[in-house]
Design a protein around this motif. Structure first.
Motif, PDB file in Angstrom:
ATOM      1  N   ASN C 345       0.793  -1.226   0.000  1.00 57.13           N
ATOM      2  CA  ASN C 345       0.000   0.000   0.000  1.00 57.13           C
ATOM      3  C   ASN C 345       0.829   1.282   0.000  1.00 57.13           C
ATOM      4  OD1 ASN C 345       0.923  -0.069   2.545  1.00 57.13           O
ATOM      5  ND2 ASN C 345      -1.068  -0.441   3.524  1.00 57.13           N
ATOM      6  N   SER C 365      -4.875   3.419  -0.644  1.00 56.42           N
ATOM      7  CA  SER C 365      -5.854   2.813   0.252  1.00 56.42           C
ATOM      8  C   SER C 365      -6.224   1.424  -0.265  1.00 56.42           C
ATOM      9  CB  SER C 365      -7.096   3.703   0.309  1.00 56.42           C
ATOM     10  OG  SER C 365      -7.699   3.735  -0.957  1.00 56.42           O
ATOM     11  N   GLY C 366      -7.039   0.710   0.517  1.00 59.12           N
ATOM     12  CA  GLY C 366      -7.380  -0.662   0.165  1.00 59.12           C
ATOM     13  C   GLY C 366      -8.017  -0.806  -1.209  1.00 59.12           C
ATOM     14  N   ASP C 367      -8.746   0.233  -1.658  1.00 59.97           N
ATOM     15  CA  ASP C 367      -9.410   0.106  -2.949  1.00 59.97           C
ATOM     16  C   ASP C 367      -8.568   0.623  -4.108  1.00 59.97           C
ATOM     17  OD1 ASP C 367      -9.511   2.722  -2.277  1.00 59.97           O
ATOM     18  OD2 ASP C 367     -11.679   2.960  -2.414  1.00 59.97           O
TER      19      ASP C 367
END
Lengths: 138, 300, 431
Positions: C345, C365-367
């Motif tokens: 990340n 970010s995670g997305d």
């Protein structure tokens, strides 16, 4: 507040359009703030039509298609509309414009009460969101 | 002697230096005279420069000074060339169209800025438009050829757009044999796809070919890179992003939609996390939604 | 009290203003150099899909666009957890070197030679066009290339491409060998220039140097590690992440106010820093450096008028490297992308550019959307150095010669305002 929203609705003439007609015949009232336009198929409505409606002052755009989705008179119209407006809503969000200003509803032709109710709900929701101009007087 | 001016407005600052280096253009310049180009030491008050034959303008209008200079040079120039995508559609610099001056500068510097960033074409009528980020060598040569016609006088009767407006896909080397049947199998990150040489869209990669004008001879495609839209909209395209959404709606997972239904389609569409970035990398100031967003701020 | 305003400042890419304030007895009170081209491009990088960044960030500074591109692609490598194969590394490095070469040559041909060398710059302009042809073959576009992908490059030059590349590269080297000799002759015999080289006024005081060096101490444009030569002469390797804080702090101290008794040290980057810290590849280049050391009074080289010659040295050296690389292009036969790896990340890309260090640091970010961006552009790093140099004029009697001198220093620094105004904000706020 003096402001009253005005909305535009595109209805597929084979389903939602028939529902709108039935609503009239059956004297079911729905908000006068919406102008309904019958179109051959909601798959014909382009994101350009919708954004253009906003630019011309529409505070919300309502799109009515067929239920179940595969029941489109032209087979694919509902899916096209769904994909387009799902993406358009995502895009609008990035521009800071509330995606809730677009509403898609799906009908079988006898559901005129549902049509009236969803339109009234939508008008209420748009009232809460305020004018498309974001409160800036034109 | 032909008098040239180089006007660089807010941008990455390299377009006109590249243009200067081009051998065909350089030859023309050598036979003439450059009367204004601050980046290379040629400064002067536009009011005192006198008549200019050709002004090359690159970049966007972000500062109030940009606008002043632009209008001055339009007034004193016989021919104005809008050079580079920034000057015509906003280009990469146009990505800042939704930033308010306060987000970019502090204090007294806020006052130097226009409320938004716009391309040159929103304020003045250029005579020749040269899109590209940067314009290709071929287009530069075309520009030199066009300028030669007007060097001793006169100006184009109507605007000259130096690239053909046809859609990029039309002659694409990756064009599917049966475009009617083409289907986008999903939405994928180009970095995650092992390229098999087929149409990018058929591989699930967002390629702006369907909405972009061909002015690059498929340069990115030939480098196994999807089109990013840098040449601006093709003829008939109203808004690169909205038209692209139209195309995606037609061809995304079309053979499986009856099975996937709305939730399945939504899940796939959610993979496109930054539609604005994908669709408007080069044309954000021209987007219909930008107009709407700015109007809400009372800018338009 | 009086004010002299130069607007726009000539010989600077982008829009800037210079203000000299003078006292009633005509002494310089302050000199203020203001970058006035405000863009905010860095602000719109947040929220973007991270894979789009390499195609947007080159626009930070057009004349160092490949450096921003390659730094951005290197950051992507880390985010996708991939190690690019040798073929890709060489092609990226070649592109980066060519871009630095073009930028150096443009500076020499258009900014430096007309004033100090004279004569015909046509051979250099021809070389620039050769460089541009090779850039197009390797990276697709002369500016804002498109051949990068996380873990590699999307296209390898074919055998006919390699022939063109070799042909042009050998011509480039040939012309540069001649040019550098004649330039050095001119410079050594020019009294004006040698006087400048030994003039204390142009010395960088309390200034450190930063450059990327590879394992054996040579300049590592593509994948060297940062080494700092402090103002006290100390030399140490630094962690890339630490470097960002280090430089941002020094940028903050500098801001754009050119006076005010700040004691903080500043750091110079670019050709002069690189030849101070690292070794070059060719003997010819080393020879020129020796000559420079002799002319300017010892190492490290701290006179700002060394910078143009340092760029000449590098042009020659880069041409050597490129010729060496393509003389035996067997490395081209390997794979050009590696898809192996696990996503992370955060990514960091550090490379050199014509003006010096370029650093890109992204958080994701995670997305997959960018939620943190830190980008340092060398023009931004150079601004505080310029401040320090101009501080020396405080108290001097104002004259048009003094103003010319000041503008000459600004020109030598070769600032790119579109890049510089990104990193620095007036008032010392981090952009």
């Amino acid at each position: 507040m003096d402001w009253e929203p005005w909305l535009i609705g595109f209805l597929s003439k084979w389903t939602a359009g028939i529902a709108a007609e039935s609503a009239g015949v059956n004297r079911v009232r729905y908000s006068p703030n919406i102008v309904l336009i019958n179109v051959p198929c909601c798959g014909l409505i382009s994101p350009i039509h919708v954004v253009d409606a906003f630019l011309q002052g529409a505070d919300g755009v309502y799109i009515g298609g067929a239920l179940p989705p595969a029941n489109c008179h032209y087979k694919v119209g509902n899916f096209k509309a769904f994909k387009r407006f799902y993406l358009l809503k995502k895009l609008m969000k990035q521009f800071g414009i509330e995606p809730e200003r677009i509403r898609l509803e799906w009908f079988v032709s006898p559901q005129y009460r549902k049509l009236a109710k969803t339109i009234d709900d939508f008008v209420d929701e748009i009232k809460k969101l305020g004018p498309i101009t974001g409160g800036v007087e034109e | 002697m032909t008098r040239y001016a180089f006007l660089e407005l807010t941008s990455c600052g390299d377009c006109l230096s590249e243009l200067y280096m081009n051998p065909e253009i350089n030859k023309l310049l050598e036979e003439g005279e450059i009367v204004y180009w601050p980046a290379y030491g040629i400064v002067g008050d536009p009011e005192e420069i006198g008549e200019v034959d050709v002004t090359f303008i690159a970049g966007t209008v972000r500062t109030r000074r940009d606008l002043e200079e632009l209008e001055k040079f339009r007034r004193i120039s016989r021919i104005v060339v809008a050079y580079g995508t920034c000057s015509i559609y906003g280009g990469l610099n146009g990505l800042t169209a939704l930033l308010e001056p306060r987000a970019i500068a502090d204090g007294e510097y806020v006052k130097l800025l226009m409320p938004t960033v716009k391309p040159v074409t929103d304020y003045i009528e250029p005579d020749i438009l040269v899109p590209g980020c940067p314009p290709t060598r071929e287009v530069m040569a075309r520009l030199a050829k066009t300028l030669k016609k007007y060097i001793s006088g006169g100006k184009p009767e109507k605007k000259i757009f130096l690239i053909p407006g046809e859609v990029l896909c039309k002659h694409c080397p990756r064009r599917p044999s049966n475009p009617e049947k083409a289907e986008m199998p999903g939405i994928r990150d180009p970095n995650e796809v092992v390229d098999d040489g087929r149409c990018f869209i058929e591989q699930g990669i967002l390629c702006l070919g369907p909405v972009t004008a061909n002015g690059c001879n498929h340069l990115c495609i030939r480098f196994n890179h999807p089109c990013m839209g840098c040449m601006g909209p093709a003829r008939g395209v109203v808004d690169q992003g909205l038209n692209m959404i139209g195309s995606i709606g037609s061809i995304l997972l079309k053979s499986r939609e009856v099975k996937l239904l709305f939730p399945g389609l939504a899940k796939e569409l959610d993979k496109l996390r930054d539609p604005m970035g994908y669709f408007y990398r080069y044309t954000l100031p021209k987007a219909m939604l930008t107009k709407l967003a700015l109007r809400r701020r009372g800018v338009e | 009290m009086g004010k002299v305003i130069v607007d726009p400042v000539p010989w600077v890419t982008g829009y800037s203003r210079l203000t000299v304030e003078t006292s009633d007895d005509n002494r310089v009170l302050s000199i203020l150099f203001e970058p006035l081209e405000k863009r905010g491009l860095e602000k719109v990088l947040k929220g973007r899909s991270v894979e789009l960044l390499p195609t947007i960030t080159p626009s930070i500074c057009g004349s160092d666009s490949w450096s921003h591109y390659i730094a951005s692609i290197k950051a992507l490598d880390i985010i996708y957890g991939r190690k690019p194969p040798l073929t890709a590394i060489h092609l990226r490095e070649a592109g980066l070197l060519l871009d630095i070469l073009e930028s150096h040559l443009r500076y020499l041909a258009l900014k430096f030679a007309p004033k100090y060398i004279g004569g015909d710059v046509k051979p250099l302009v021809e070389v620039i066009n050769d460089v541009r042809v090779v850039k197009e073959i390797i990276g697709g576009r002369t500016r804002n290339p498109i051949y990068g992908i996380a873990g590699g490059v999307t296209r390898k030059p074919g055998s006919s491409d390699v022939e063109v590349i070799m042909d042009r590269l050998s011509r480039i080297l040939d012309i540069l060998e001649k040019t550098s000799k004649s330039y050095m002759d001119k410079i050594s015999s020019s009294r004006e220039y040698t006087a400048k080289l030994s003039n204390d006024k142009y010395r960088l005081k309390n200034t450190g140097f930063i450059a990327l060096l590879d394992g054996d101490g040579k300049i590592g444009y593509y994948d060297g590690r940062p080494v700092i030569l402090g103002p006290d002469g100390s030399r140490r390797m630094v962690d890339e992440g630490e470097l960002i804080d280090h430089l941002v702090v020094s940028s903050r101290l500098g801001t754009c106010e050119l006076y005010g008794g700040r004691n903080g040290e500043v750091y110079m980057v670019g050709a002069i820093s690189r030849i101070n810290l690292g070794k070059t590849y060719s003997e010819d280049a080393e020879e020129i450096i020796d000559k420079l050391v002799e002319l300017s009074g010892g190492k490290p080289l701290i006179n700002i008028f060394v910078e143009p010659i340092a760029r000449l040295v590098e042009s020659l050296d880069i041409s050597y490297r490129l010729n060496k690389l393509f003389r035996d292009p067997s490395w081209l036969s390997g794979e050009s992308i590696s898809f192996e790896g696990k996503r992370t990340n955060a990514g960091l890309g550090v490379v050199e550019s014509s003006r010096g260090l370029v650093i890109h640091k992204y958080g994701v970010s995670g997305d997959g959307l960018v939620d943190d961006v830190e980008i340092l552009d060398p023009s931004g790093i150079r601004l505080p150095v310029l401040n320090k140099l101009l501080e020396k004029y405080r108290g001097s009697t104002y004259s048009s010669e003094l103003l010319d001198d000041v503008l000459e220093i600004v020109k030598i620094m070769d600032l790119c305002i579109p890049g510089a105004s990104k990193t620095l904000r007036l008032g010392g706020v981090r952009g």
